[in-house]
Write a protein that holds these residues in place. Structure first.
Motif, PDB file in Angstrom:
ATOM      1  N   ASP A 106     -57.950  37.114 -31.488  1.00  0.00           N
ATOM      2  CA  ASP A 106     -57.200  37.269 -30.317  1.00  0.00           C
ATOM      3  C   ASP A 106     -55.813  37.413 -30.702  1.00  0.00           C
ATOM      4  O   ASP A 106     -54.718  38.153 -30.427  1.00  0.00           O
ATOM      5  CB  ASP A 106     -57.281  36.609 -28.810  1.00  0.00           C
ATOM      6  CG  ASP A 106     -58.812  36.490 -28.384  1.00  0.00           C
ATOM      7  OD1 ASP A 106     -59.499  37.504 -28.741  1.00  0.00           O
ATOM      8  OD2 ASP A 106     -59.015  35.752 -27.646  1.00  0.00           O
ATOM      9  N   GLU A 134     -54.466  40.369 -32.802  1.00  0.00           N
ATOM     10  CA  GLU A 134     -54.468  41.260 -32.006  1.00  0.00           C
ATOM     11  C   GLU A 134     -53.365  41.340 -31.187  1.00  0.00           C
ATOM     12  O   GLU A 134     -52.736  42.654 -31.146  1.00  0.00           O
ATOM     13  CB  GLU A 134     -55.751  41.735 -31.247  1.00  0.00           C
ATOM     14  CG  GLU A 134     -57.060  42.017 -31.936  1.00  0.00           C
ATOM     15  CD  GLU A 134     -56.820  43.393 -32.650  1.00  0.00           C
ATOM     16  OE1 GLU A 134     -56.159  44.205 -32.044  1.00  0.00           O
ATOM     17  OE2 GLU A 134     -57.313  43.442 -33.738  1.00  0.00           O
ATOM     18  N   TRP A 135     -53.075  40.351 -30.822  1.00  0.00           N
ATOM     19  CA  TRP A 135     -51.536  40.140 -29.821  1.00  0.00           C
ATOM     20  C   TRP A 135     -50.619  40.398 -30.573  1.00  0.00           C
ATOM     21  O   TRP A 135     -49.549  41.013 -30.406  1.00  0.00           O
ATOM     22  CB  TRP A 135     -51.745  38.878 -29.160  1.00  0.00           C
ATOM     23  CG  TRP A 135     -50.632  38.576 -28.378  1.00  0.00           C
ATOM     24  CD1 TRP A 135     -50.311  39.316 -27.106  1.00  0.00           C
ATOM     25  CD2 TRP A 135     -49.533  37.702 -28.553  1.00  0.00           C
ATOM     26  NE1 TRP A 135     -49.042  38.565 -26.658  1.00  0.00           N
ATOM     27  CE2 TRP A 135     -48.463  38.027 -27.323  1.00  0.00           C
ATOM     28  CE3 TRP A 135     -49.076  36.892 -29.461  1.00  0.00           C
ATOM     29  CZ2 TRP A 135     -47.499  37.166 -27.457  1.00  0.00           C
ATOM     30  CZ3 TRP A 135     -48.079  36.141 -29.375  1.00  0.00           C
ATOM     31  CH2 TRP A 135     -47.244  36.394 -28.508  1.00  0.00           C
ATOM     32  N   ALA A 156     -50.198  42.065 -33.514  1.00  0.00           N
ATOM     33  CA  ALA A 156     -50.160  43.214 -33.848  1.00  0.00           C
ATOM     34  C   ALA A 156     -49.676  44.376 -32.814  1.00  0.00           C
ATOM     35  O   ALA A 156     -48.953  45.183 -32.929  1.00  0.00           O
ATOM     36  CB  ALA A 156     -51.483  43.921 -34.453  1.00  0.00           C
ATOM     37  N   SER A 157     -50.202  43.876 -31.577  1.00  0.00           N
ATOM     38  CA  SER A 157     -49.524  44.932 -30.449  1.00  0.00           C
ATOM     39  C   SER A 157     -48.300  44.805 -30.130  1.00  0.00           C
ATOM     40  O   SER A 157     -47.239  45.667 -29.696  1.00  0.00           O
ATOM     41  CB  SER A 157     -50.252  44.476 -29.022  1.00  0.00           C
ATOM     42  OG  SER A 157     -50.053  43.139 -28.622  1.00  0.00           O
ATOM     43  N   ARG A 158     -47.442  43.607 -30.645  1.00  0.00           N
ATOM     44  CA  ARG A 158     -45.950  43.282 -30.412  1.00  0.00           C
ATOM     45  C   ARG A 158     -45.244  43.802 -31.477  1.00  0.00           C
ATOM     46  O   ARG A 158     -43.788  43.967 -31.472  1.00  0.00           O
ATOM     47  CB  ARG A 158     -45.795  42.050 -30.401  1.00  0.00           C
ATOM     48  CG  ARG A 158     -46.542  41.505 -29.077  1.00  0.00           C
ATOM     49  CD  ARG A 158     -46.442  39.644 -29.017  1.00  0.00           C
ATOM     50  NE  ARG A 158     -45.188  39.430 -29.713  1.00  0.00           N
ATOM     51  CZ  ARG A 158     -44.366  38.305 -29.212  1.00  0.00           C
ATOM     52  NH1 ARG A 158     -44.554  37.950 -28.272  1.00  0.00           N
ATOM     53  NH2 ARG A 158     -43.422  38.266 -30.192  1.00  0.00           N
ATOM     54  N   ASP A 159     -45.852  44.232 -32.763  1.00  0.00           N
ATOM     55  CA  ASP A 159     -45.171  44.324 -33.845  1.00  0.00           C
ATOM     56  C   ASP A 159     -45.806  45.319 -34.820  1.00  0.00           C
ATOM     57  O   ASP A 159     -47.100  44.902 -35.515  1.00  0.00           O
ATOM     58  CB  ASP A 159     -44.887  43.222 -34.725  1.00  0.00           C
ATOM     59  CG  ASP A 159     -44.016  42.955 -36.064  1.00  0.00           C
ATOM     60  OD1 ASP A 159     -43.888  44.024 -36.680  1.00  0.00           O
ATOM     61  OD2 ASP A 159     -43.435  41.788 -36.313  1.00  0.00           O
ATOM     62  N   GLU A 160     -45.255  46.608 -35.005  1.00  0.00           N
ATOM     63  CA  GLU A 160     -45.703  47.581 -35.899  1.00  0.00           C
ATOM     64  C   GLU A 160     -45.988  47.023 -37.272  1.00  0.00           C
ATOM     65  O   GLU A 160     -46.949  47.513 -37.976  1.00  0.00           O
ATOM     66  CB  GLU A 160     -45.117  48.744 -35.582  1.00  0.00           C
ATOM     67  CG  GLU A 160     -45.575  49.905 -36.507  1.00  0.00           C
ATOM     68  CD  GLU A 160     -44.940  51.471 -36.285  1.00  0.00           C
ATOM     69  OE1 GLU A 160     -45.272  52.395 -36.981  1.00  0.00           O
ATOM     70  OE2 GLU A 160     -44.096  51.303 -35.378  1.00  0.00           O
ATOM     71  N   ALA A 175     -48.943  45.099 -37.576  1.00  0.00           N
ATOM     72  CA  ALA A 175     -50.126  45.698 -37.256  1.00  0.00           C
ATOM     73  C   ALA A 175     -50.443  46.198 -38.669  1.00  0.00           C
ATOM     74  O   ALA A 175     -51.618  46.519 -39.183  1.00  0.00           O
ATOM     75  CB  ALA A 175     -50.149  46.816 -36.157  1.00  0.00           C
ATOM     76  N   ARG A 189     -58.506  43.574 -41.183  1.00  0.00           N
ATOM     77  CA  ARG A 189     -58.526  42.387 -40.655  1.00  0.00           C
ATOM     78  C   ARG A 189     -59.443  41.149 -41.682  1.00  0.00           C
ATOM     79  O   ARG A 189     -59.358  40.122 -41.663  1.00  0.00           O
ATOM     80  CB  ARG A 189     -58.969  42.115 -39.107  1.00  0.00           C
ATOM     81  CG  ARG A 189     -58.578  42.777 -38.319  1.00  0.00           C
ATOM     82  CD  ARG A 189     -56.963  42.294 -38.004  1.00  0.00           C
ATOM     83  NE  ARG A 189     -56.439  42.842 -36.702  1.00  0.00           N
ATOM     84  CZ  ARG A 189     -55.489  43.578 -36.521  1.00  0.00           C
ATOM     85  NH1 ARG A 189     -55.058  44.167 -37.668  1.00  0.00           N
ATOM     86  NH2 ARG A 189     -55.045  44.045 -35.332  1.00  0.00           N
TER      87      ARG A 189
END
Length: 83
Positions: free
Chosen positions: A31, A34-35, A37-41, A44, A50
């Motif tokens: 989690d 994923e979190w 990655a969703s905030r920082d390209e 990601a 992974r």
């Protein structure tokens, strides 16, 4: 929570750590990744595969399904090789 980055992950991100306060919905290492990655390209892209990312919570190696609970430090790094 402090996130530490090592080896090529640190190099790709251009930093060795972050201080974050994840939302309550972030319960496991998976989690958290994923979190982040969703905030920082850049994060990601660096963690797109992974399976190449290993983790430790407070200096103990853990699996991606491991609960974060009250983790103070999470380290993320590529697989280690012996020699």
């Amino acid at each position: 929570m402090k996130i530490l980055y090592f080896a090529w992950l640190r190099e790709r991100l251009g930093r060795d750590s972050d201080e974050v306060v994840p939302p309550n919905s972030v319960a496991t290492i998976a989690d958290l990744i994923e979190w982040l990655a969703s905030r920082d390209e850049g994060f990601a892209l660096a963690t797109a595969n992974r399976k190449l990312i290993r983790a430790a919570i407070d200096d103990e190696l853990v699996e991606h399904e491991t609960p974060l609970q009250d983790a103070k430090t999470v380290a993320l790094f590529p697989p280690m090789t012996g020699g």
